[in-house]
Design a protein around this motif. Sequence first.
Motif, PDB file in Angstrom:
ATOM      1  N   UNK A 137       0.824  -0.886   0.018  1.00  0.00           N
ATOM      2  CA  UNK A 137      -0.070   0.007  -0.094  1.00  0.00           C
ATOM      3  C   UNK A 137       0.987   1.202   0.055  1.00  0.00           C
ATOM      4  N   UNK A 138       0.628   2.240  -0.879  1.00  0.00           N
ATOM      5  CA  UNK A 138       1.545   3.230  -1.128  1.00  0.00           C
ATOM      6  C   UNK A 138       1.939   4.237   0.006  1.00  0.00           C
ATOM      7  N   UNK A 139       0.900   4.175   1.260  1.00  0.00           N
ATOM      8  CA  UNK A 139       1.068   5.182   2.283  1.00  0.00           C
ATOM      9  C   UNK A 139       2.078   4.740   3.297  1.00  0.00           C
ATOM     10  N   UNK A 140       2.624   3.409   2.980  1.00  0.00           N
ATOM     11  CA  UNK A 140       3.714   2.857   3.963  1.00  0.00           C
ATOM     12  C   UNK A 140       5.057   3.473   3.559  1.00  0.00           C
ATOM     13  N   UNK A 141       5.422   3.729   2.400  1.00  0.00           N
ATOM     14  CA  UNK A 141       6.567   4.504   1.758  1.00  0.00           C
ATOM     15  C   UNK A 141       6.396   5.919   2.321  1.00  0.00           C
ATOM     16  N   UNK A 142       5.331   6.454   2.306  1.00  0.00           N
ATOM     17  CA  UNK A 142       5.092   7.908   2.768  1.00  0.00           C
ATOM     18  C   UNK A 142       5.374   8.097   4.083  1.00  0.00           C
ATOM     19  N   UNK A 143       4.710   6.917   4.839  1.00  0.00           N
ATOM     20  CA  UNK A 143       4.972   7.070   6.269  1.00  0.00           C
ATOM     21  C   UNK A 143       6.335   6.733   6.680  1.00  0.00           C
ATOM     22  N   UNK A 144       7.202   5.905   6.271  1.00  0.00           N
ATOM     23  CA  UNK A 144       8.416   5.494   6.393  1.00  0.00           C
ATOM     24  C   UNK A 144       9.369   7.267   5.980  1.00  0.00           C
ATOM     25  N   UNK A 145       8.953   7.794   5.050  1.00  0.00           N
ATOM     26  CA  UNK A 145       9.686   8.864   4.736  1.00  0.00           C
ATOM     27  C   UNK A 145       9.424  10.062   6.046  1.00  0.00           C
ATOM     28  N   UNK A 146       8.128  10.117   6.531  1.00  0.00           N
ATOM     29  CA  UNK A 146       7.702  10.990   7.354  1.00  0.00           C
ATOM     30  C   UNK A 146       8.464  10.479   8.689  1.00  0.00           C
ATOM     31  N   UNK A 165      12.039  11.746   8.421  1.00  0.00           N
ATOM     32  CA  UNK A 165      12.249  13.303   8.583  1.00  0.00           C
ATOM     33  C   UNK A 165      12.135  13.655   9.954  1.00  0.00           C
ATOM     34  N   UNK A 166      11.722  12.634  10.964  1.00  0.00           N
ATOM     35  CA  UNK A 166      11.698  12.969  12.220  1.00  0.00           C
ATOM     36  C   UNK A 166      12.916  12.261  13.015  1.00  0.00           C
ATOM     37  N   UNK A 167      14.004  11.785  12.060  1.00  0.00           N
ATOM     38  CA  UNK A 167      14.837  10.989  12.881  1.00  0.00           C
ATOM     39  C   UNK A 167      14.644   9.632  13.227  1.00  0.00           C
ATOM     40  N   UNK A 168      13.643   8.946  12.661  1.00  0.00           N
ATOM     41  CA  UNK A 168      13.390   7.511  13.271  1.00  0.00           C
ATOM     42  C   UNK A 168      13.377   6.802  11.906  1.00  0.00           C
ATOM     43  N   UNK A 169      14.229   5.505  11.894  1.00  0.00           N
ATOM     44  CA  UNK A 169      14.232   4.840  10.968  1.00  0.00           C
ATOM     45  C   UNK A 169      13.329   3.610  11.090  1.00  0.00           C
ATOM     46  N   UNK A 170      12.373   3.328  10.145  1.00  0.00           N
ATOM     47  CA  UNK A 170      11.698   2.264  10.120  1.00  0.00           C
ATOM     48  C   UNK A 170      11.740   1.327   9.114  1.00  0.00           C
ATOM     49  N   UNK A 212       2.349   9.460  16.805  1.00  0.00           N
ATOM     50  CA  UNK A 212       2.113  10.650  16.601  1.00  0.00           C
ATOM     51  C   UNK A 212       2.316  11.038  15.018  1.00  0.00           C
ATOM     52  N   UNK A 213       3.444  10.429  14.655  1.00  0.00           N
ATOM     53  CA  UNK A 213       3.615  10.861  13.082  1.00  0.00           C
ATOM     54  C   UNK A 213       2.593  10.179  12.202  1.00  0.00           C
ATOM     55  N   UNK A 214       2.102   8.947  12.452  1.00  0.00           N
ATOM     56  CA  UNK A 214       1.019   8.536  11.490  1.00  0.00           C
ATOM     57  C   UNK A 214      -0.146   9.440  11.859  1.00  0.00           C
TER      58      UNK A 214
END
Length: 298
Positions: free
Chosen positions: A48-57, A60-65, A253-255
């Motif tokens: 699902x495309x939103x997971x790549x968007x979530x990973x980037x977000x 951007x907050x300094x958390x690797x997922x 919170x990012x989600x």
Amino acid sequence: MSLSKKILAAAATLPLIAALAGCAGSSSDAEKGTADNPVKLGVVGASDPYWEIYKKAAADEGISVDIVDFTEYPQPNPALTEGEIDLNQFQHIVYLAQYNEASGEDLVPVGATAIYPLALYSTKYTSVKDIKKGDTVAIPNDESNLSRALLVLQSAGLVKLKDGGSSLSTVDDVDTDKSTVKVTTLEASLTPTSLPDVAAAIINNDFVADAGLTFDDAIAQDDPSDPNALPYVNIFAARAEDKDNETFKKLVSIYQDTKTVTDAVQENSGGTAVFVKTPVTDLQSSLDTVEADIKAKG
């Protein structure tokens, strides 16, 4: 895909996909969430495309997922229990309660995401108010969908459930003397085809498009503000010892708060997602209640 369609598999503990062996928890001494020790988040449907968007977000907050994909709903909870992943996000509270009670585990919610409403459709009426006393309404016959469907009908004023109803209600809990409609149960995939023969039918999200309907055609659905809808809030889940993990809280919170993420989730859901920020204490209380109900029913 709606989780409720497969919730009867929640108690199963199918073998994990072989590829998961390579995704086991890192032995790195690096801080969790860094590039050397990313947070492993288990999902069903990593494409699902939103997971790549979530990973980037998150990045951007300094958390690797790392998004760890599973092919079956029964897989992510055992993987979380065994420490193969750090979090998962694929289920609602009822599903988690069934897993905990069947397995004897104590996974916990650490944040809310959304409710994906279960809705009532009709080809005869455009409003619930038009449904006549004595009309028949079809609902899915699998355990989770059935209970939830009854709660939708109660919220719409069509049935009255004894003791107010719960996530474990059955047709036997319908107070027929105080209800407007008769309820018939069918296999979930058959409720859409029943529409010519009934006043209305509860149709699982997975079958709406196949029935030639759109989500906008619904004449009633879950009310996210109704306390009875709380057990159907989708959640991030973690092991009990990680319930206060600050990195995991930040990922929730990012989600919840990143517009690019919620926009992408909404697009993927066909506009049906109802985002919520239910406090974790309320999520846990709901989980405790559902687990107690399951125990009481044996």
